[in-house]
Design a protein around this motif. Structure first.
Motif, mmCIF file in Angstrom:
data_model
loop_
_atom_site.group_PDB
_atom_site.id
_atom_site.type_symbol
_atom_site.label_atom_id
_atom_site.label_comp_id
_atom_site.label_asym_id
_atom_site.label_seq_id
_atom_site.Cartn_x
_atom_site.Cartn_y
_atom_site.Cartn_z
ATOM 1 N N THR A 1 0.748 -1.240 0.047
ATOM 2 C CA THR A 1 -0.024 0.018 0.096
ATOM 3 C C THR A 1 0.903 1.276 -0.020
ATOM 4 O OG1 THR A 1 -0.227 0.029 2.516
ATOM 5 C CG2 THR A 1 -1.926 -1.255 1.139
ATOM 6 N N GLY A 2 2.111 1.213 0.274
ATOM 7 C CA GLY A 2 2.913 2.148 0.390
ATOM 8 C C GLY A 2 2.960 3.211 1.564
ATOM 9 N N THR A 3 2.291 2.539 2.562
ATOM 10 C CA THR A 3 1.844 3.581 3.848
ATOM 11 C C THR A 3 2.184 2.806 5.018
ATOM 12 O OG1 THR A 3 0.395 4.764 5.078
ATOM 13 C CG2 THR A 3 -0.255 3.386 3.405
ATOM 14 N N SER A 4 3.032 3.136 5.987
ATOM 15 C CA SER A 4 3.322 2.500 7.175
ATOM 16 C C SER A 4 2.092 2.668 8.207
ATOM 17 C CB SER A 4 4.530 2.944 7.858
ATOM 18 O OG SER A 4 4.774 4.579 7.974
ATOM 19 N N VAL A 5 1.683 4.177 7.911
ATOM 20 C CA VAL A 5 0.565 4.541 8.798
ATOM 21 C C VAL A 5 -0.663 3.748 8.549
ATOM 22 C CG1 VAL A 5 -1.066 6.310 9.254
ATOM 23 C CG2 VAL A 5 1.408 6.853 9.281
ATOM 24 N N GLY A 6 -1.002 3.335 7.240
ATOM 25 C CA GLY A 6 -2.247 2.704 6.853
ATOM 26 C C GLY A 6 -2.089 1.264 7.246
ATOM 27 N N ALA A 7 -0.759 0.558 7.067
ATOM 28 C CA ALA A 7 -0.553 -0.630 7.456
ATOM 29 C C ALA A 7 -0.764 -0.816 9.134
ATOM 30 C CB ALA A 7 1.037 -1.276 7.355
ATOM 31 N N ILE A 8 -0.314 0.284 9.818
ATOM 32 C CA ILE A 8 -0.499 0.296 11.433
ATOM 33 C C ILE A 8 -2.028 0.160 11.755
ATOM 34 C CG2 ILE A 8 0.018 1.613 13.465
ATOM 35 C CD1 ILE A 8 2.854 2.191 12.341
ATOM 36 N N ALA A 9 -2.634 1.049 10.947
ATOM 37 C CA ALA A 9 -4.221 1.451 11.220
ATOM 38 C C ALA A 9 -4.710 0.010 10.812
ATOM 39 C CB ALA A 9 -4.602 2.406 10.456
ATOM 40 N N ALA A 10 -4.531 -0.616 9.756
ATOM 41 C CA ALA A 10 -5.078 -1.842 9.486
ATOM 42 C C ALA A 10 -4.974 -2.898 10.543
ATOM 43 C CB ALA A 10 -4.717 -2.314 8.093
ATOM 44 N N LEU A 11 -3.651 -3.118 11.047
ATOM 45 C CA LEU A 11 -3.311 -4.226 11.490
ATOM 46 C C LEU A 11 -3.091 -4.044 13.071
ATOM 47 C CD1 LEU A 11 -2.324 -7.312 11.059
ATOM 48 C CD2 LEU A 11 0.042 -6.450 11.351
ATOM 49 N N GLY A 12 -3.145 -3.091 13.480
ATOM 50 C CA GLY A 12 -3.038 -2.486 15.044
ATOM 51 C C GLY A 12 -4.119 -3.137 15.807
ATOM 52 N N PRO A 13 -5.335 -2.958 15.590
ATOM 53 C CA PRO A 13 -6.368 -3.508 16.545
ATOM 54 C C PRO A 13 -6.474 -4.942 16.471
ATOM 55 C CG PRO A 13 -7.375 -1.834 14.947
ATOM 56 C CD PRO A 13 -5.701 -1.859 14.500
ATOM 57 N N ILE A 14 -6.204 -5.650 15.459
ATOM 58 C CA ILE A 14 -6.076 -7.070 15.197
ATOM 59 C C ILE A 14 -4.802 -7.496 16.240
ATOM 60 C CG2 ILE A 14 -5.733 -8.958 13.831
ATOM 61 C CD1 ILE A 14 -6.991 -7.341 11.609
ATOM 62 N N ALA A 15 -3.979 -6.940 15.976
ATOM 63 C CA ALA A 15 -2.402 -7.489 16.662
ATOM 64 C C ALA A 15 -2.786 -7.240 18.253
ATOM 65 C CB ALA A 15 -1.354 -6.369 16.533
ATOM 66 N N VAL A 16 -3.490 -6.079 18.823
ATOM 67 C CA VAL A 16 -3.994 -5.923 20.187
ATOM 68 C C VAL A 16 -4.524 -7.218 20.668
ATOM 69 C CG1 VAL A 16 -5.338 -4.670 22.100
ATOM 70 C CG2 VAL A 16 -3.743 -3.417 20.234
ATOM 71 N N GLY A 17 -5.783 -7.616 20.044
ATOM 72 C CA GLY A 17 -6.550 -8.772 20.315
ATOM 73 C C GLY A 17 -5.863 -10.041 20.412
ATOM 74 N N VAL A 18 -5.030 -9.980 19.199
ATOM 75 C CA VAL A 18 -4.174 -11.411 19.168
ATOM 76 C C VAL A 18 -3.222 -11.533 20.472
ATOM 77 C CG1 VAL A 18 -2.502 -12.627 17.951
ATOM 78 C CG2 VAL A 18 -4.343 -11.673 16.829
#
Length: 453
Positions: free
Chosen positions: A135-152
């Motif tokens: 996607t070319g964006t670290s912020v976008g990757a963090i926004a997409a994966l961050g909530p899932i990572a917290v749950g995992v």
């Protein structure tokens, strides 16, 4: 340097417009941070800060207003600036269309489905890296994966600070290498090199840090309880546009054609699965364009300001000062790394840091025969390191917000192993040029030019 450049008289006064730009941008962030404003360094629009610098240039620099305006427009219309801005728009459109048809969700879920539960920590690093590259964006990757990572992390009994650090490290790894990242676009266009060549150099700098980080996460990131593997909804077809863009860009196809093809491939997939109509496709393309408005305007205006400052002798003055500390090629590379690192720490924006320092780095390349592909890789790598480490950067602020106050940036920073290892690898590459064999020697045919003159 050319004879024309040598005739420019150095002038410290000509740097004041840049000082105003950085001072306003940095000062507003510090003041708002002290007042407790969220995302303080991102509240004052960077293009407005540049505009104030431009006004300062019109007031302070010599010449009639028409001459200064002509110089400003010449800078804005520089082919490299126009190409850079066009690529920004296309990259934004590709990211928006691909996300709207479910590409990001499918990529995340594909990784979560097939990565074994006991390796979930390292898996989060890898998934974040791929999303960021795609996607070319670290912020976008963090926004997409961050909530899932917290749950995992909660389900698997993983330490939350280390889990968040794995996501941040992977996101910065991908951002550094992505061919459609605004940092890559800025670095390659300011240095005058191809994206695939910069990637070839950069991957040999970033890969050792990423590999060691993954090993550390595999060893030290074992879950205390193995979570039940879940099957997430994904569609492999929706991941194809990202692979399409990455492969063709690295194969050397024109980036305009690659991104345009990626946009329409994502659109066709969206049409086929009912996620898009012709109207919503057009709207998402335009949304992608508007998402890049800030960086588009910033690059355009900074190009104009940089040309005015250069013509007035500001860049020459700065180069003369820097050259007192530089003795050769290696120290020039260290200087480029230090300049972009300090600027990113000041403005908390890696793209801004690259745009500001790009012209200076290019001049150092010309004088000390630093390969532009190496300077592009160094600009991108060191700006990504600082951007992923500073506690007031967008990446860290968004990432820790998902913990709802349970984790602070200062708990995550010591665990950002990838960023720390990338510094070591990048510095080592200056003294042990292990990527030089991948690029052609003498890209500007220095010896031929010297003989001809």
């Amino acid at each position: 340097m050319s004879d024309k450049q040598n005739k420019v008289m150095p002038s410290g006064k000509a740097l004041l417009p840049f000082v105003v730009f950085i001072g306003v941008y940095l000062g507003s962030g510090i003041i708002l941070q002290a007042k407790g404003v969220e995302m303080a360094f991102y509240q004052f629009p960077a293009p407005v800060a540049v505009f104030l610098g431009i006004i300062t240039a019109f007031i302070l620099l010599k010449g009639t207003i028409n001459e200064k305006f002509e110089s400003f427009v010449q800078g804005c219309g520089n082919p490299d600036i126009i190409i850079m801005c066009t690529i920004y728009l296309l990259a934004g459109a590709f990211a928006a269309v691909s996300k709207s048809m479910g590409g990001v969700d499918s990529t995340v879920n594909l990784g979560l489905t097939y990565i074994p539960a006991q390796y979930v920590m390292a898996g989060l690093f890898v998934i974040a890296g791929f999303i960021s590259i795609a996607t070319g964006t670290s912020v976008g990757a963090i926004a997409a994966l961050g909530p899932i990572a917290v749950g995992v992390a909660a389900k698997a009994g993983l330490p939350l600070p280390l889990t968040l650090a794995a996501v941040c490290g992977g996101a910065m790894f991908g951002d550094n290498l992505s061919v459609i990242s605004d940092t890559t676009i800025a670095a390659t266009r300011t240095q005058g090199c191809e994206m695939r060549d910069k990637f070839r150099v950069n991957i040999f700098i970033a890969a050792p840090a990423a590999i060691i980080t993954i090993i550390l996460l595999l060893v030290l990131g074992h879950p205390t309880s193995i979570p039940t593997m879940q099957t997430y909804d994904f569609n492999i077809i929706k991941v194809l546009p990202y692979i399409f863009v990455l492969v063709l860009a690295l194969a050397g196809m024109n980036v305009f054609a690659v991104l345009t093809g990626g946009i329409f491939l994502s659109g066709i997939i969206g049409f086929a699965y009912g996620d898009l109509t012709v109207l919503t496709f057009a709207q998402q393309v335009f949304t992608g364009f508007t998402n890049m408005t800030d960086i588009f305007l910033l690059s355009l205006l900074t190009g104009g300001l940089a040309h005015m400052v250069t013509k007035a002798g500001g860049i020459q003055f700065l180069l003369n000062a820097i050259q007192k500390m530089i003795k050769g090629k290696k120290s020039a590379e260290i200087g480029i790394a230090a300049l972009v690192s300090l600027t990113d720490a000041a403005v908390a924006n890696n793209t801004v840091a690259i745009i500001i320092n790009g012209p200076i780095a290019k001049e150092l390349c010309d004088k000390y025969k630093v390969d532009p592909r190496r300077s592009a890789a160094l600009l991108d790598s060191f700006s990504c390191v600082l951007q992923g480490l500073i506690p007031y950067g967008a990446q860290m602020l968004i990432l820790t917000s998902f913990s709802k106050g349970a984790v602070s940036p200062m708990q995550v920073i010591p665990l950002l192993w990838y960023q720390q290892l990338l510094v070591v690898s990048a510095i080592a590459s200056i003294f042990i040029p292990f990527a030089d064999g991948l690029i052609k020697k003498n890209p500007w045919k220095w010896e031929d030019e010297k003989a001809a003159s």
